[in-house]
Design an enzyme around this catalytic site. Structure first.
Site, PDB file in Angstrom:
ATOM      1  N   PHE A  74     -34.993  21.101   1.229  1.00  0.00           N
ATOM      2  CA  PHE A  74     -34.464  20.003   0.417  1.00  0.00           C
ATOM      3  C   PHE A  74     -35.052  20.124  -0.973  1.00  0.00           C
ATOM      4  O   PHE A  74     -36.266  20.010  -1.161  1.00  0.00           O
ATOM      5  CB  PHE A  74     -34.785  18.618   0.998  1.00  0.00           C
ATOM      6  CG  PHE A  74     -34.165  17.533   0.153  1.00  0.00           C
ATOM      7  CD1 PHE A  74     -32.850  17.129   0.366  1.00  0.00           C
ATOM      8  CD2 PHE A  74     -34.859  16.957  -0.907  1.00  0.00           C
ATOM      9  CE1 PHE A  74     -32.252  16.173  -0.451  1.00  0.00           C
ATOM     10  CE2 PHE A  74     -34.266  16.005  -1.728  1.00  0.00           C
ATOM     11  CZ  PHE A  74     -32.964  15.614  -1.493  1.00  0.00           C
ATOM     12  N   ASP A  98     -42.126  24.150  -4.609  1.00  0.00           N
ATOM     13  CA  ASP A  98     -41.602  22.799  -4.813  1.00  0.00           C
ATOM     14  C   ASP A  98     -42.559  21.832  -4.131  1.00  0.00           C
ATOM     15  O   ASP A  98     -42.493  21.617  -2.926  1.00  0.00           O
ATOM     16  CB  ASP A  98     -40.179  22.675  -4.252  1.00  0.00           C
ATOM     17  CG  ASP A  98     -39.599  21.277  -4.471  1.00  0.00           C
ATOM     18  OD1 ASP A  98     -40.374  20.355  -4.798  1.00  0.00           O
ATOM     19  OD2 ASP A  98     -38.378  21.110  -4.288  1.00  0.00           O
ATOM     20  N   LYS A 107     -41.774  12.800  -8.053  1.00  0.00           N
ATOM     21  CA  LYS A 107     -42.155  11.665  -7.208  1.00  0.00           C
ATOM     22  C   LYS A 107     -43.453  10.972  -7.670  1.00  0.00           C
ATOM     23  O   LYS A 107     -43.406  10.229  -8.629  1.00  0.00           O
ATOM     24  CB  LYS A 107     -42.193  12.100  -5.750  1.00  0.00           C
ATOM     25  CG  LYS A 107     -40.789  12.503  -5.261  1.00  0.00           C
ATOM     26  CD  LYS A 107     -40.582  12.412  -3.769  1.00  0.00           C
ATOM     27  CE  LYS A 107     -39.099  12.414  -3.442  1.00  0.00           C
ATOM     28  NZ  LYS A 107     -38.567  13.709  -3.039  1.00  0.00           N
TER      29      LYS A 107
HETATM   30  C1  LIG Z   1     -37.304  14.413  -3.462  1.00  0.00           C
HETATM   31  C2  LIG Z   1     -37.369  15.870  -3.605  1.00  0.00           C
HETATM   32  C3  LIG Z   1     -36.649  16.534  -4.604  1.00  0.00           C
HETATM   33  C4  LIG Z   1     -35.674  15.829  -5.516  1.00  0.00           C
HETATM   34  O1  LIG Z   1     -36.255  14.808  -6.248  1.00  0.00           O
HETATM   35  P1  LIG Z   1     -35.317  13.673  -6.917  1.00  0.00           P
HETATM   36  O2  LIG Z   1     -36.272  12.914  -7.799  1.00  0.00           O
HETATM   37  O3  LIG Z   1     -34.787  12.834  -5.802  1.00  0.00           O
HETATM   38  O4  LIG Z   1     -34.261  14.374  -7.659  1.00  0.00           O
HETATM   39  C5  LIG Z   1     -36.815  17.897  -4.719  1.00  0.00           C
HETATM   40  N1  LIG Z   1     -37.627  18.579  -3.894  1.00  0.00           N
HETATM   41  C6  LIG Z   1     -38.331  17.974  -2.921  1.00  0.00           C
HETATM   42  C7  LIG Z   1     -39.234  18.783  -2.052  1.00  0.00           C
HETATM   43  C8  LIG Z   1     -38.219  16.609  -2.726  1.00  0.00           C
HETATM   44  O5  LIG Z   1     -38.876  16.006  -1.745  1.00  0.00           O
END
Ligand SMILES: *Cc1c(COP(=O)(O)O)cnc(C)c1O
Length: 406
Positions: A146, A234, A263
């Site tokens: 994700f 990520d 986040k």
């Molecule tokens: C939440 C998330 C994203 C995307 O972040 P948004 O602020 O919702 O666009 C990307 N990578 C990971 C691992 C995430 O948990």
């Protein structure tokens, strides 16, 4: 049910149902206020927040230090655009680079934008530094990933809900099974010099808090170094204290070529994301080649600097490690008749159930004053704020045990 017999939260939910796109299916809780690890709904019911906005609330709701930093900045200047500098921009970038042991930062707003930034930078780096022929660059990602919701990012999603119906898809990506180094090596062999980057979540959050097999991240690091490809971690959900360390890559002593953060970086107040990397890599961008109106704005940088300062103390990482051990000990003691498996690291857990859907468990928990989120089918995820106390955690574990009992 007629309108006047409805409670306030029922009316508000009906309004949202009628007028908002149904891209989420929220639990029936309408929140009005929050502080620390607790939220209060419009009827005055209190809930322990065991989701923490998918780790965006790592420091709890409205942490006084963060609220104060935001408030101070609201009284000064909130937005200048990147057409001008402001007093927090340089310090924010320098301090975040220092926290990550890197050199340069490119601030954006949402996590998806940080991922998009990394994709663009990796491709440009591939063409200009590695010498990949034009438009031939390939980035490898992993099954169950994700990374966000843009058209390019969902092009390499393996989740049919996230991907289906949104084509045509962006080319230039390959997906291999998460944890499978042999599959990764095989794809790298096939791609040769066209491989510019491997994009990896050190722990897969949305997939259910999946921790990869030991040696996997180190293996990705080794392969990237050998093949001259960038390892892009990520850490938007796994980073900034969630797993008991500043970055989840630290559990395998791995240093990627770039971290993607988001986040928790915004302290739960403003969306703040960033790509953090070296001068060799982020240096490929020249004026006009990438940008964002709100990226790196004064309010975001002021809050982000306070987040960084809080992480520099190590206190939150330590809380996550210690309380995480307590959480996983408690989860391991749940009845094996209903709990199939528990994954996770630090104050972060995915729990798979037998005979119950994740949604059912979350509904039972909500009725008991505890908020959590289902992931896929039979699983839920727990990611409490790192400010949660041991007593609150024990209470949550008790509620979970009782909820599973009936
Ligand atoms: C939440 C998330 C994203 C995307 O972040 P948004 O602020 O919702 O666009 C990307 N990578 C990971 C691992 C995430 O948990």
């Amino acid at each position: 049910m007629t309108i006047d017999t409805m409670t306030r939260s029922e009316r508000l939910r009906a309004q949202a149902e009628a007028h908002s796109a149904h891209n989420y299916k929220p639990l029936p809780v309408v929140i009005a206020e929050a502080e620390g690890s607790w939220v209060t709904d419009v009827e005055g019911r209190r809930y322990l927040d065991m989701l923490a906005a998918y780790s965006a609330i790592n420091f709890g709701h409205r942490h006084p230090r963060l609220v104060e930093a935001a408030r101070r900045q609201l009284d000064k200047v909130t937005l200048v655009s990147r057409a001008f500098d402001h007093e927090h921009f340089g310090p924010f970038c320098a301090e975040l680079a220092d926290l990550a042991g890197m050199e340069m930062v490119l601030p954006m707003n949402t996590g998806a934008e940080a991922v998009e930034t990394a994709i663009k930078v990796a491709r440009k780096w591939g063409y200009e530094v590695k010498g990949v022929p034009a438009d031939q660059a390939v980035i490898v990602a992993f099954g169950g990933n994700f990374h966000g919701r843009t058209t390019t990012i969902i092009s390499f999603s393996t989740d049919e809900d996230a991907r289906g119906g949104f084509g045509p898809y962006t080319p230039g990506f390959r997906v291999v099974d998460y944890g499978d180094l042999d599959a990764l090596a095989a794809v790298a062999d096939e791609l040769g010099d066209r491989l510019v980057a491997v994009l990896v979540e050190p722990v897969q959050g949305e997939a259910g808090v999946i921790v990869p097999p030991p040696g996997f991240l180190a293996g990705v690091r080794r392969l990237c170094s050998e093949r001259g490809a960038l390892m892009i971690a990520d850490e938007i959900q796994s980073g900034l204290g969630r797993t008991g360390t500043t970055f989840a890559c630290e559990h395998e002593n791995v240093v990627p070529d770039a971290y993607l953060l988001g986040k928790a970086l915004g302290g739960g107040i403003v969306p703040v994301s960033a790509m953090v990397s070296s001068r060799d890599i982020l240096g490929v961008l020249q004026p006009g080649q990438h940008g964002s109106t709100f990226g790196g704005n004064p309010l975001a940088c002021a809050v982000g600097r306070e987040v960084i300062a809080m992480l520099q103390t190590g206190e939150y990482q330590q809380r996550s490690a210690e309380l995480g051990a307590r959480l996983h000990q408690g989860l391991a003691a749940l009845p094996p008749t209903v709990v199939e498996r528990v994954h996770g690291r630090g104050l972060w857990a995915g729990i798979e159930f037998t005979g119950l859907t994740g949604r059912q468990v979350c509904e039972r928990l909500a009725a008991r004053g505890l908020l959590a989120k289902d992931t896929h089918g039979n699983a839920i995820r727990l990611a409490p704020p790192l400010v949660i106390t041991g007593e609150e955690l024990d209470w949550a574990l008790g509620q979970l045990r009782d909820a599973l009992a009936g």
